[in-house]
Design an enzyme around this catalytic site. Structure first.
Site, PDB file in Angstrom:
ATOM      1  N   SER A 136       0.883  -1.172   0.000  1.00 50.02           N
ATOM      2  CA  SER A 136       0.000   0.000   0.000  1.00 50.02           C
ATOM      3  C   SER A 136       0.919   1.220   0.000  1.00 50.02           C
ATOM      4  O   SER A 136       2.140   1.080   0.123  1.00 50.02           O
ATOM      5  CB  SER A 136      -0.922  -0.001   1.224  1.00 50.02           C
ATOM      6  OG  SER A 136      -0.170   0.175   2.398  1.00 50.02           O
ATOM      7  N   LEU A 150      -2.947   1.579   7.323  1.00 49.87           N
ATOM      8  CA  LEU A 150      -3.402   2.666   6.440  1.00 49.87           C
ATOM      9  C   LEU A 150      -2.819   2.592   5.033  1.00 49.87           C
ATOM     10  O   LEU A 150      -1.697   2.122   4.834  1.00 49.87           O
ATOM     11  CB  LEU A 150      -3.046   4.023   7.057  1.00 49.87           C
ATOM     12  CG  LEU A 150      -3.669   4.343   8.417  1.00 49.87           C
ATOM     13  CD1 LEU A 150      -3.236   5.732   8.868  1.00 49.87           C
ATOM     14  CD2 LEU A 150      -5.197   4.242   8.365  1.00 49.87           C
ATOM     15  N   HIS A 161       3.679  -4.940   2.774  1.00 49.98           N
ATOM     16  CA  HIS A 161       3.209  -5.514   4.042  1.00 49.98           C
ATOM     17  C   HIS A 161       3.644  -6.966   4.186  1.00 49.98           C
ATOM     18  O   HIS A 161       4.001  -7.419   5.278  1.00 49.98           O
ATOM     19  CB  HIS A 161       1.672  -5.482   4.113  1.00 49.98           C
ATOM     20  CG  HIS A 161       1.116  -4.113   4.217  1.00 49.98           C
ATOM     21  ND1 HIS A 161       0.858  -3.515   5.416  1.00 49.98           N
ATOM     22  CD2 HIS A 161       0.780  -3.213   3.260  1.00 49.98           C
ATOM     23  CE1 HIS A 161       0.356  -2.301   5.201  1.00 49.98           C
ATOM     24  NE2 HIS A 161       0.312  -2.101   3.894  1.00 49.98           N
ATOM     25  N   LEU A 163       5.258 -10.549   1.910  1.00 53.68           N
ATOM     26  CA  LEU A 163       5.654 -11.413   0.784  1.00 53.68           C
ATOM     27  C   LEU A 163       5.642 -12.816   1.364  1.00 53.68           C
ATOM     28  O   LEU A 163       6.260 -13.065   2.407  1.00 53.68           O
ATOM     29  CB  LEU A 163       7.071 -11.061   0.295  1.00 53.68           C
ATOM     30  CG  LEU A 163       7.838 -12.170  -0.435  1.00 53.68           C
ATOM     31  CD1 LEU A 163       7.179 -12.542  -1.757  1.00 53.68           C
ATOM     32  CD2 LEU A 163       9.283 -11.747  -0.697  1.00 53.68           C
ATOM     33  N   TYR A 207      16.559 -10.109   1.421  1.00 48.67           N
ATOM     34  CA  TYR A 207      16.140  -8.848   0.792  1.00 48.67           C
ATOM     35  C   TYR A 207      17.338  -8.069   0.237  1.00 48.67           C
ATOM     36  O   TYR A 207      17.209  -7.373  -0.770  1.00 48.67           O
ATOM     37  CB  TYR A 207      15.330  -8.005   1.785  1.00 48.67           C
ATOM     38  CG  TYR A 207      13.947  -8.596   2.019  1.00 48.67           C
ATOM     39  CD1 TYR A 207      13.009  -8.608   0.996  1.00 48.67           C
ATOM     40  CD2 TYR A 207      13.595  -9.168   3.240  1.00 48.67           C
ATOM     41  CE1 TYR A 207      11.750  -9.164   1.186  1.00 48.67           C
ATOM     42  CE2 TYR A 207      12.336  -9.718   3.438  1.00 48.67           C
ATOM     43  CZ  TYR A 207      11.419  -9.713   2.408  1.00 48.67           C
ATOM     44  OH  TYR A 207      10.177 -10.265   2.581  1.00 48.67           O
TER      45      TYR A 207
HETATM   46  C1  COA Z   1      10.908 -15.787   2.824  1.00 50.03           C
HETATM   47  C2  COA Z   1      10.248 -16.362   1.586  1.00 50.03           C
HETATM   48  C3  COA Z   1       9.296 -15.347   0.991  1.00 50.03           C
HETATM   49  C4  COA Z   1      11.365 -16.662   0.558  1.00 50.03           C
HETATM   50  O1  COA Z   1      10.794 -17.202  -0.593  1.00 50.03           O
HETATM   51  P1  COA Z   1      11.436 -18.485  -1.293  1.00 50.03           P
HETATM   52  O2  COA Z   1      10.759 -18.693  -2.574  1.00 50.03           O
HETATM   53  O3  COA Z   1      11.447 -19.615  -0.340  1.00 50.03           O
HETATM   54  O4  COA Z   1      12.941 -17.974  -1.461  1.00 50.03           O
HETATM   55  P2  COA Z   1      13.878 -18.155  -2.728  1.00 50.03           P
HETATM   56  O5  COA Z   1      13.877 -19.579  -3.146  1.00 50.03           O
HETATM   57  O6  COA Z   1      13.601 -17.124  -3.734  1.00 50.03           O
HETATM   58  O7  COA Z   1      15.255 -17.752  -2.097  1.00 50.03           O
HETATM   59  C5  COA Z   1      15.855 -18.601  -1.161  1.00 50.03           C
HETATM   60  C6  COA Z   1      16.690 -17.728  -0.265  1.00 50.03           C
HETATM   61  O8  COA Z   1      15.856 -17.037   0.646  1.00 50.03           O
HETATM   62  C7  COA Z   1      16.472 -16.953   1.916  1.00 50.03           C
HETATM   63  N1  COA Z   1      15.558 -17.579   2.865  1.00 50.03           N
HETATM   64  C8  COA Z   1      14.344 -18.104   2.605  1.00 50.03           C
HETATM   65  N2  COA Z   1      13.776 -18.541   3.726  1.00 50.03           N
HETATM   66  C9  COA Z   1      14.624 -18.284   4.704  1.00 50.03           C
HETATM   67  C10 COA Z   1      14.600 -18.495   6.116  1.00 50.03           C
HETATM   68  N3  COA Z   1      13.551 -19.054   6.725  1.00 50.03           N
HETATM   69  N4  COA Z   1      15.685 -18.119   6.820  1.00 50.03           N
HETATM   70  C11 COA Z   1      16.729 -17.540   6.238  1.00 50.03           C
HETATM   71  N5  COA Z   1      16.810 -17.332   4.910  1.00 50.03           N
HETATM   72  C12 COA Z   1      15.772 -17.690   4.173  1.00 50.03           C
HETATM   73  C13 COA Z   1      17.786 -17.623   1.806  1.00 50.03           C
HETATM   74  O9  COA Z   1      18.718 -16.588   1.522  1.00 50.03           O
HETATM   75  C14 COA Z   1      17.647 -18.511   0.582  1.00 50.03           C
HETATM   76  O10 COA Z   1      18.822 -18.642  -0.097  1.00 50.03           O
HETATM   77  P3  COA Z   1      19.688 -19.984   0.086  1.00 50.03           P
HETATM   78  O11 COA Z   1      18.790 -21.092  -0.347  1.00 50.03           O
HETATM   79  O12 COA Z   1      20.835 -19.753  -0.811  1.00 50.03           O
HETATM   80  O13 COA Z   1      20.035 -20.029   1.526  1.00 50.03           O
HETATM   81  C15 COA Z   1       9.521 -17.696   1.867  1.00 50.03           C
HETATM   82  O14 COA Z   1      10.429 -18.589   2.424  1.00 50.03           O
HETATM   83  C16 COA Z   1       8.318 -17.531   2.791  1.00 50.03           C
HETATM   84  O15 COA Z   1       7.223 -17.326   2.329  1.00 50.03           O
HETATM   85  N6  COA Z   1       8.553 -17.683   4.105  1.00 50.03           N
HETATM   86  C17 COA Z   1       7.480 -17.583   5.079  1.00 50.03           C
HETATM   87  C18 COA Z   1       6.917 -16.194   5.107  1.00 50.03           C
HETATM   88  C19 COA Z   1       7.950 -15.114   5.393  1.00 50.03           C
HETATM   89  O16 COA Z   1       8.776 -15.238   6.284  1.00 50.03           O
HETATM   90  N7  COA Z   1       7.860 -14.021   4.596  1.00 50.03           N
HETATM   91  C20 COA Z   1       8.719 -12.870   4.742  1.00 50.03           C
HETATM   92  C21 COA Z   1       8.021 -11.824   5.554  1.00 50.03           C
HETATM   93  S1  COA Z   1       9.056 -10.396   5.694  1.00 50.03           S
END
Ligand code: COA
Length: 246
Positions: A136, A150, A161, A163, A207
């Protein structure tokens, strides 16, 4: 054939025309000649059959097959309020089952998808939501508690907010790809200068890999959870914006 069907009517008509031609020709040409012409006319009727086949003579199609639509393997699109339940299902597993909290409750998901659906992005596989981002607009440098609920329509900062990727699709690059597509899309929105989010310490490297920079600890806490605030300079990519086909 006298069943009164459209195809029978057409065939009878062609047959009658052929017989008239036969009579016409036998008056003027030899019988042999006329027979050949009649044979040719009959053959053209037979060869026309597949094209004359009416719908009710075709093999019956089961209702299931009739209504089947092919869902795209992968689709990216903005979310709407009808996607809210699917969003919340992913959130429930990703956050609530872990910490008892989640970034957006169901009514807040609906709230933002009503106010600013264009700042959301969903990834669907065969029609099923597998990952999403909800954002947002915000109008201050740093996030405050108000930013959690908001949408500031005149703001120039996109507050991401949440991902989240469905459990079975994690660690496949989907989170990074979706974020990358989202940031590309933001570059095409002229009013957006930057994107901000807050995350727990352990996700800072994730990130950073996507180009976010740390801004230090956030003033927002949720129960025992503390967060790091991060930002992405969308406007700083003016060159890319010019060359991204927006
Ligand atoms: C975080 C999240 C969005 C990442 O999406 P993803 O598709 O699994 O991630 P990608 O495959 O694109 O990338 C993998 C990288 O993400 C990072 N990562 C993902 N989950 C992680 C975790 N729980 N702890 C630390 N690093 C993590 C690592 O750097 C990883 O790289 P590596 O495999 O070389 O270590 C996903 O794991 C998720 O939905 N987690 C639960 C919800 C969450 O925590 N969301 C973020 C809110 S701010």
């Amino acid at each position: 054939m006298e069943d009164g069907s459209p195809v029978t009517t057409v065939l009878n008509y062609i047959s009658i025309q052929a017989k008239h031609s036969y009579m016409y020709f036998t008056e003027r040409h030899s019988t042999e000649n006329a027979k050949e012409i009649l044979k040719a006319a009959e053959m053209s009727v037979v060869s026309a059959l597949p094209f004359l086949k009416p719908i009710h003579m075709r093999a019956p199609i089961s209702p299931g097959r009739q209504r089947r639509h092919t869902l795209p393997a992968s689709e990216f699109r903005s979310l709407n309020t009808e996607d809210a339940i699917s969003v919340f299902e992913i959130e429930r597993e990703a956050f609530i089952s872990v910490s008892g909290e989640c970034p957006l409750h169901l009514d807040e998901v609906r709230h933002f998808l009503t106010l600013c659906p264009e700042l959301s992005l969903g990834w669907f596989e065969q029609g099923r939501l597998v990952a999403f981002i909800i954002g947002s607009l915000w109008d201050q440098d740093r996030l405050t508690n108000d930013a959690l609920t908001l949408h500031k329509p005149h703001g120039t900062t996109v507050h991401i907010h949440v991902l989240a990727v469905h459990r079975t699709f994690r660690q496949q690059g989907k989170g990074s790809i979706l974020l990358w597509r989202y940031l590309q899309y933001l570059r095409c929105l002229p009013y957006v200068r930057r994107a901000v989010l807050m995350c727990e310490d352990f996700l800072v490297p994730f990130y950073q890999k996507s180009g976010f920079k740390g801004q230090g600890p956030s003033e927002i806490t949720v129960g025992p959870l503390t967060f790091i605030e991060m930002y992405y300079p969308v406007r700083g990519h003016a060159f890319m914006r010019r060359n991204s086909g927006c």
